[in-house]
Design an enzyme around this catalytic site. Structure first.
Site, PDB file in Angstrom:
ATOM      1  CB  SER A 147      -0.863   0.005   1.270  1.00 55.98           C
ATOM      2  OG  SER A 147      -1.425   1.284   1.490  1.00 55.98           O
ATOM      3  CE1 TYR A 160      -4.473  -2.097   5.078  1.00 60.88           C
ATOM      4  CE2 TYR A 160      -3.128  -0.171   4.555  1.00 60.88           C
ATOM      5  CZ  TYR A 160      -3.954  -1.204   4.149  1.00 60.88           C
ATOM      6  OH  TYR A 160      -4.256  -1.359   2.810  1.00 60.88           O
TER       7      TYR A 160
HETATM    8  N1  LIG Z   1      -8.749  -0.157  -1.456  1.00 66.69           N
HETATM    9  C1  LIG Z   1      -7.669   0.571  -1.224  1.00 66.69           C
HETATM   10  O1  LIG Z   1      -7.698   1.811  -1.238  1.00 66.69           O
HETATM   11  C2  LIG Z   1      -6.348  -0.137  -0.947  1.00 66.69           C
HETATM   12  C3  LIG Z   1      -5.189   0.660  -0.938  1.00 66.69           C
HETATM   13  C4  LIG Z   1      -3.975   0.053  -0.671  1.00 66.69           C
HETATM   14  C5  LIG Z   1      -3.909  -1.306  -0.440  1.00 66.69           C
HETATM   15  N2  LIG Z   1      -5.048  -2.052  -0.448  1.00 66.69           N
HETATM   16  C6  LIG Z   1      -4.916  -3.493  -0.202  1.00 66.69           C
HETATM   17  O2  LIG Z   1      -5.465  -4.186  -1.294  1.00 66.69           O
HETATM   18  C7  LIG Z   1      -5.869  -5.498  -0.855  1.00 66.69           C
HETATM   19  C8  LIG Z   1      -7.289  -5.774  -1.326  1.00 66.69           C
HETATM   20  O3  LIG Z   1      -8.149  -4.856  -0.670  1.00 66.69           O
HETATM   21  P1  LIG Z   1      -9.535  -4.343  -1.289  1.00 66.69           P
HETATM   22  O4  LIG Z   1      -9.510  -2.859  -1.173  1.00 66.69           O
HETATM   23  O5  LIG Z   1      -9.783  -4.981  -2.601  1.00 66.69           O
HETATM   24  O6  LIG Z   1     -10.536  -4.850  -0.161  1.00 66.69           O
HETATM   25  P2  LIG Z   1     -11.793  -5.854  -0.182  1.00 66.69           P
HETATM   26  O7  LIG Z   1     -12.283  -5.854   1.213  1.00 66.69           O
HETATM   27  O8  LIG Z   1     -12.714  -5.463  -1.270  1.00 66.69           O
HETATM   28  O9  LIG Z   1     -11.140  -7.270  -0.523  1.00 66.69           O
HETATM   29  C9  LIG Z   1     -10.295  -7.941   0.400  1.00 66.69           C
HETATM   30  C10 LIG Z   1     -10.670  -9.414   0.447  1.00 66.69           C
HETATM   31  O10 LIG Z   1      -9.731 -10.084   1.324  1.00 66.69           O
HETATM   32  C11 LIG Z   1     -10.442 -11.056   2.055  1.00 66.69           C
HETATM   33  N3  LIG Z   1      -9.725 -11.397   3.290  1.00 66.69           N
HETATM   34  C12 LIG Z   1      -9.525 -10.614   4.369  1.00 66.69           C
HETATM   35  N4  LIG Z   1      -8.862 -11.292   5.319  1.00 66.69           N
HETATM   36  C13 LIG Z   1      -8.619 -12.538   4.821  1.00 66.69           C
HETATM   37  C14 LIG Z   1      -7.946 -13.672   5.329  1.00 66.69           C
HETATM   38  N5  LIG Z   1      -7.418 -13.686   6.563  1.00 66.69           N
HETATM   39  N6  LIG Z   1      -7.854 -14.769   4.545  1.00 66.69           N
HETATM   40  C15 LIG Z   1      -8.397 -14.779   3.306  1.00 66.69           C
HETATM   41  N7  LIG Z   1      -9.061 -13.730   2.774  1.00 66.69           N
HETATM   42  C16 LIG Z   1      -9.161 -12.617   3.531  1.00 66.69           C
HETATM   43  C17 LIG Z   1     -11.783 -10.396   2.337  1.00 66.69           C
HETATM   44  O11 LIG Z   1     -12.773 -11.351   2.703  1.00 66.69           O
HETATM   45  C18 LIG Z   1     -12.066  -9.663   1.028  1.00 66.69           C
HETATM   46  O12 LIG Z   1     -12.820 -10.466   0.148  1.00 66.69           O
HETATM   47  C19 LIG Z   1      -5.677  -5.509   0.672  1.00 66.69           C
HETATM   48  O13 LIG Z   1      -4.450  -6.133   0.985  1.00 66.69           O
HETATM   49  C20 LIG Z   1      -5.633  -4.038   1.009  1.00 66.69           C
HETATM   50  O14 LIG Z   1      -4.947  -3.804   2.201  1.00 66.69           O
HETATM   51  C21 LIG Z   1      -6.273  -1.501  -0.702  1.00 66.69           C
END
Ligand SMILES: NC(=O)c1ccc[n+]([C@@H]2O[C@H](COP(=O)([O-])OP(=O)(O)OC[C@H]3O[C@@H](n4cnc5c(N)ncnc54)[C@H](O)[C@@H]3O)[C@@H](O)[C@H]2O)c1
Length: 289
Positions: A147, A160
């Site tokens: 991130s 985080y």
């Molecule tokens: N959305 C943003 O702005 C953003 C920015 C930087 C990084 N990220 C990272 O991107 C990745 C995806 O996030 P997103 O925004 O698509 O969120 P999201 O919540 O839409 O998707 C994340 C998925 O991970 C699954 N998950 C969570 N914990 C888990 C576990 N212990 N085992 C298996 N599955 C698990 C959830 O059930 C969910 O389906 C994450 O690592 C998040 O930290 C997101």
């Protein structure tokens, strides 16, 4: 399936039932890959499978419910992809939660540990069990979701951000160790991407924050990250390893000169606890006096 940049490549995507992971699953399938989605949330996984089947990919995708912080689950996930599709070429370690929130002085050790278990141990386990297979198969490409919070301070929750910084460091070290096996390891650093994890139902507020601090005028969508992951997964990036690749509409380039809370957050937190993102688990948050 007549062509595509990932034709018949076998891919595993954790957190693939929602947001960035789901967009990447769709993109990989459209490029000819065979995809195994791993996710904690069984209901979301079933819904994702149903949608992908409706798009005509039913035979080329499967779903395994599991927790990336549990070694047996991760090992089973990789083994299932290998059994079902006969290989393992690409692993996208992407599952994530918001994790511990609130001031450091109010953060419970258990919440800190859960955050690291999902965000960092989950990536370590994904690389460990992917590499064990890939090193005997002539190589592969691993992409880990970090991130912008992992490379800058003051924007996202402390636990985080620290875990995401660890993902960047771990990816660089894994890249050097695994290069001799032709296994590439890269981190991807999304900026503000409009998924349920980011806006938590407050899209309008989030858009206002983005308009203020992000140079690029369009909001970040999951497909923007999926395109970059496709590049890192494919042979187009054959000489790229150990890289932390930002996909952030210029957010980092802007210098993060101003500390901006995410939607719903106050400059001084008046709550502490943990949020579990879209896993289906109930958040545990308390108001501070
Ligand atoms: N959305 C943003 O702005 C953003 C920015 C930087 C990084 N990220 C990272 O991107 C990745 C995806 O996030 P997103 O925004 O698509 O969120 P999201 O919540 O839409 O998707 C994340 C998925 O991970 C699954 N998950 C969570 N914990 C888990 C576990 N212990 N085992 C298996 N599955 C698990 C959830 O059930 C969910 O389906 C994450 O690592 C998040 O930290 C997101």
């Amino acid at each position: 399936m007549s062509g595509g940049r990932l034709l018949n490549k076998v891919a595993v995507i954790t957190g693939g039932a929602s947001g960035i992971g789901f967009a990447t699953a769709k993109r990989f399938l459209a490029e000819g890959a065979l995809v195994t989605i791993g996710d904690f949330n069984a209901e979301a996984g079933k819904a994702a499978l149903a949608q992908l089947a409706a798009d005509g990919f039913g035979e080329r995708v499967n779903f395994i419910r599991g927790d990336v912080s549990q070694e047996a689950d991760v090992e089973r996930l990789m083994a299932t992809a290998l059994d079902r599709f006969g290989g393992l070429d690409i692993v996208f370690n992407n599952a994530g939660i918001g994790g511990a929130i609130g001031p450091i002085v109010e953060t419970d050790v258990e919440h800190w540990d859960v955050t690291f278990a999902v965000l960092m141990r989950g990536v370590f386990l994904g690389v460990k069990h992917a590499a064990r297979i890939m090193m005997h198969r002539g190589g592969g490409s691993i992409i880990n979701t970090a991130s912008i919070g992992g490379v800058a301070g003051g924007v996202l929750p402390t636990a985080y951000s620290a875990a995401k910084a660890a993902v960047v460091s771990f990816s660089r070290n894994a890249a050097t160790e695994l290069a001799e096996y032709r296994i590439r390891v890269n981190a991807i650093c999304p900026g503000i991407i409009f998924t349920p994890l980011m806006h938590n139902g407050r899209e309008t507020q989030a858009e206002a924050v983005v308009a203020d601090i992000q140079p690029w005028p369009d909001r970040g969508e999951p497909h923007h990250v999926a395109s970059a992951v496709l590049y890192l997964a494919s042979d187009d990036s054959a000489f790229v390893t150990g890289e932390a690749h930002a996909v952030d509409g210029g957010y980092l380039a802007n210098g993060l000169l101003r500390v901006h809370p995410l939607p719903g957050a106050k400059k001084k937190a008046d709550y502490a606890g943990i949020t579990y993102g879209n896993t289906g688990q109930i958040r545990d948050v308390r108001r501070l006096p």
